[in-house]
Design an enzyme around this catalytic site. Structure first.
Site, PDB file in Angstrom:
ATOM      1  N   GLU A  72      44.762  30.780  38.989  1.00 27.21           N
ATOM      2  CA  GLU A  72      46.163  30.458  38.773  1.00 27.21           C
ATOM      3  C   GLU A  72      46.358  29.006  38.360  1.00 27.21           C
ATOM      4  OE1 GLU A  72      48.567  31.666  42.038  1.00 27.21           O
ATOM      5  OE2 GLU A  72      47.596  33.614  42.217  1.00 27.21           O
ATOM      6  N   CYS A  94      49.554  21.972  37.498  1.00 30.66           N
ATOM      7  CA  CYS A  94      48.822  22.126  38.756  1.00 30.66           C
ATOM      8  C   CYS A  94      47.641  23.046  38.485  1.00 30.66           C
ATOM      9  CB  CYS A  94      49.739  22.710  39.824  1.00 30.66           C
ATOM     10  SG  CYS A  94      48.939  22.986  41.415  1.00 30.66           S
ATOM     11  N   CYS A 115      39.968  30.140  48.119  1.00 29.39           N
ATOM     12  CA  CYS A 115      39.749  28.887  48.844  1.00 29.39           C
ATOM     13  C   CYS A 115      39.101  29.185  50.189  1.00 29.39           C
ATOM     14  CB  CYS A 115      41.077  28.154  49.052  1.00 29.39           C
ATOM     15  SG  CYS A 115      40.898  26.548  49.876  1.00 29.39           S
ATOM     16  N   CYS A 171      43.574  27.194  55.529  1.00 26.09           N
ATOM     17  CA  CYS A 171      44.670  26.514  56.221  1.00 26.09           C
ATOM     18  C   CYS A 171      45.708  27.552  56.640  1.00 26.09           C
ATOM     19  CB  CYS A 171      45.294  25.455  55.320  1.00 26.09           C
ATOM     20  SG  CYS A 171      44.141  24.121  54.889  1.00 26.09           S
ATOM     21  N   CYS A 222      48.939  28.234  54.422  1.00 23.85           N
ATOM     22  CA  CYS A 222      48.765  28.308  52.972  1.00 23.85           C
ATOM     23  C   CYS A 222      48.355  29.712  52.538  1.00 23.85           C
ATOM     24  CB  CYS A 222      47.710  27.301  52.521  1.00 23.85           C
ATOM     25  SG  CYS A 222      47.407  27.310  50.739  1.00 23.85           S
ATOM     26  N   CYS A 270      53.779  24.795  46.104  1.00 21.15           N
ATOM     27  CA  CYS A 270      52.641  24.348  46.889  1.00 21.15           C
ATOM     28  C   CYS A 270      52.389  25.304  48.047  1.00 21.15           C
ATOM     29  CB  CYS A 270      52.937  22.946  47.414  1.00 21.15           C
ATOM     30  SG  CYS A 270      51.510  22.052  47.980  1.00 21.15           S
TER      31      CYS A 270
END
Length: 358
Positions: free
Chosen positions: A109, A122, A129, A133, A136, A348
């Protein structure tokens, strides 16, 4: 750090060419010149190739009309390194999220964020990932692999071509942890600066913090902006939000950030996602200011962007402003970033594989 050598396609069996040759995107004019000379072509064709890749957006070497026709045929299977558009969504604020299909079928993305005077991209550095977290969305889908430098640079060129506008800023804040893919990220940073023409200080690299990697980054003297995802002012709370913090205590992370400032002369930005009732209390603001005393830094507060998997809430504006006021009273530089692209799940913390469209 040495660049990945460019292999001659003439040295490989036809069926192996597209699989084994590193893509050309991300290579400098010097590398491309050496590569064309390896093919028995004059050196000036390296500059031609560089122009067609970075300025004219060529996706196949067979389309470069200034190259001899017979040579174009030989190079047809040499990968430039461009992705294909899998899905595109536009938020009401004109932020655009792109799902890009890579050569192996994986999807990554990127987000284009326009404003009156600039276009920010971005970019992702990994498929998924591994940091997980808690707040997220991206980390909820797990980790697949690192991106190579071409796959990172491609995201910027894709957005630039779609907007028909030069990209002015790039933030490495998409899918993935950049400092777990240091070689490709540093190579991509150099290419974006030298080949695409984006100023080094207009490039921001975000990290949760990987032991010794911030120090290593400083030694490259890239002059990029370093943004450290802190999100908590003490070790216990940081471990709750960021699992990797257990192996890298906040005291060690901040010590390495201080070294970064000493080596580069550049301040560190600390990203801090505000979660209502979790890390946005007055005592948290006081602790945060105490942590950051004594070196050049700036706090970027990010009101939480909601995702489906967890029940965190965004603080109201009064709570946010109270947090800001305490930091200011403690002489801590601070700003608030209200993320764009919320309606397209492009803000974000919202990038994730579960939003892929067929």
């Amino acid at each position: 750090m040495s660049a990945t050598p460019l292999v001659s396609p003439l040295d490989l069996p036809k069926t192996e060419k597209s699989q084994l040759i590193p893509p050309l995107l991300g290579a400098s004019v010097t590398e491309l010149t050496a590569w064309v000379q390896q093919q028995g072509q004059p050196g000036y064709r390296g500059k031609q190739l560089h122009d067609w890749i970075y300025n004219q957006g060529v996706r196949s070497l067979s389309d470069i009309s200034v190259f001899p026709k017979n040579w174009r045929g030989e190079l047809a299977e040499v990968p430039v390194g461009r992705s294909t558009l899998h899905y595109r969504s536009v938020a009401p604020d004109d932020t655009v999220k792109y799902l890009l299909k890579l050569a192996d079928g994986q999807i990554v993305e990127a987000v284009g964020i326009p404003s009156d005077k600039r276009l920010t991209v971005c970019v992702s550095t990994q498929v998924g990932c591994p940091m997980a977290c808690d707040f997220c969305a991206t980390g909820k889908g797990g980790f697949t692999r690192n991106l190579n430098r071409a796959e990172i640079v491609d995201q910027v060129l894709t957005v630039q071509e779609d907007f028909q506008q030069r990209v002015s800023n790039v933030v490495f804040m998409g899918m993935g942890e950049p400092l777990l893919n240091t070689e490709s990220v540093i190579s991509a940073v150099k290419s974006l600066n030298q080949d695409v023409g984006i100023g080094a200080r207009s490039l921001t690299l975000s990290t949760v913090g990987i032991r010794d990697r911030i120090r290593q980054l400083a030694e490259h003297n890239l002059q990029v902006t370093l943004a450290v995802s802190l999100h908590a002012p003490n070790q216990a709370l940081r471990e709750q939000l960021i699992p990797s913090a257990k192996a890298y205590p906040i005291e060690d992370l901040l010590a390495e950030c201080r070294e970064y400032v000493q080596i580069t002369g550049r301040r560190v930005t600390f990203e801090y996602v505000l979660l209502a009732g979790v890390n946005d209390l007055p005592e948290h603001a006081m602790q945060l200011s105490k942590c950051l005393r004594g070196f050049q830094s700036h706090v970027n507060l990010i009101p939480y962007n909601p995702i489906e998997e967890v029940d965190y809430k965004r603080p109201d504006r009064d709570r946010i402003q109270a947090f800001v006021k305490i930091l200011q009273e403690q002489n801590t530089a601070v700003s608030v970033r209200y993320s764009r692209g919320l309606e397209a799940d492009a803000a974000c913390g919202q990038l994730r594989s579960s939003k892929f469209k067929s």
